[in-house]
Design an enzyme around this catalytic site. Sequence first.
Site, mmCIF file in Angstrom:
data_model
loop_
_atom_site.group_PDB
_atom_site.id
_atom_site.type_symbol
_atom_site.label_atom_id
_atom_site.label_comp_id
_atom_site.label_asym_id
_atom_site.label_seq_id
_atom_site.Cartn_x
_atom_site.Cartn_y
_atom_site.Cartn_z
ATOM 1 N N ASP A 33 33.140 0.179 16.471
ATOM 2 C CA ASP A 33 33.591 -1.173 16.796
ATOM 3 C C ASP A 33 34.209 -1.238 18.189
ATOM 4 O O ASP A 33 35.321 -0.747 18.403
ATOM 5 C CB ASP A 33 34.621 -1.593 15.742
ATOM 6 C CG ASP A 33 35.190 -2.979 15.982
ATOM 7 O OD1 ASP A 33 34.573 -3.747 16.748
ATOM 8 O OD2 ASP A 33 36.247 -3.288 15.390
ATOM 9 N N ASP A 222 31.273 -7.237 21.416
ATOM 10 C CA ASP A 222 31.994 -6.691 20.267
ATOM 11 C C ASP A 222 30.992 -6.278 19.196
ATOM 12 O O ASP A 222 30.464 -7.112 18.472
ATOM 13 C CB ASP A 222 32.969 -7.739 19.730
ATOM 14 C CG ASP A 222 33.792 -7.236 18.549
ATOM 15 O OD1 ASP A 222 33.580 -6.086 18.110
ATOM 16 O OD2 ASP A 222 34.646 -8.005 18.062
#
Length: 350
Positions: A33, A222
């Site tokens: 992430d 992201d």
Amino acid sequence: MQVRETLENQNNMVYMGDLYIGSPAQAIRAIFDTGSANPWILSKTARAEHSFDQTKSTTFKDPSTKQWTSIHFGSGTLRGYFASDTVLLGDPQNTEHALTLPSWNFGLVTENSVFDKSFDAIIGMAYKEFAEEGVTPFFEALRSSGKLAKEMHSWYLSLNPDDQSEIMMGGWNEDRFRKELLVWHPVVNKRFWAVKLDDIKVNGVSTGFCTRTGANCTIAPDSGTSLLTFPQKALTEFNQQYGDSVDCSESEFTSFPDLVYVIRGVEYRVPPHHWIDRTVSKADSTQGTCKSNVKSLDTEYEGIEEMFILGDAFMQLFYTIHDAEHDRVGFAPAIHNHTEVLKVYDTADQ
């Protein structure tokens, strides 16, 4: 060295790879992430199956004083403390294509209402400025090892589950993007990989979010977010014009306008099926309704209050390079060798 971390594409919404923890190594299924920094790994205490069992690792080190932390997400809460163990990235059967970090510090989750059964860890890939005090994010630990050819990680997210996705740690894969169209953008905030956003357009018309007096728009790729997000205030305005659910046929779905991000003068076009969902009619599969799937996300950190997020829906289209040595992000059109598979839409009675 460069290490290729292969990722499993789950319906073009989530991308997961294996990480190996402990001695002997235990495989865990991780979401890497770029929108967070702390590494969180489920323990047997939190979930009996598909988790890390620290009692079976000879290299696991429990701290004498536990640094307990609770993290709140939109989907729930996790609680744990920071411990250390050996971690391996890459192929455990081939040391030439693997990188090992001894005594790596990570969050061991003991209570959890966030993780579902499909994954066992969230590995933050953001800057160390975003991490808990005393915690070294995973990629920062890789950088500090001195083993990477370049201090960067690069992302190819496929549009078809049959096409393998990947992260290249320590470089990039030129077979996966159009290198002649690669553009670099300097990072302006080191909590996220945030760069300056000039404008957002629909059908060639500015939304005005970033061009109005006093605006300070930023935008960050992201990998831990599936869709695109706007700050709530901007999304409310956007939905007033583009958020209605409208009747649309199969052919009309693809004729909606692109959503265009202007980043430091460069236009990045997101086609309609990457920001609009189509719900198919049960009565007639060629008919249905269409509605924007852009979500809201607010940040309270100084300097990035007006931050927009480029989730997987964008990173699938543009090969994304995070260059930590030069504090910059690079985007280039991705090269896909498989036909895009559109996600399966729920049907509705119409």
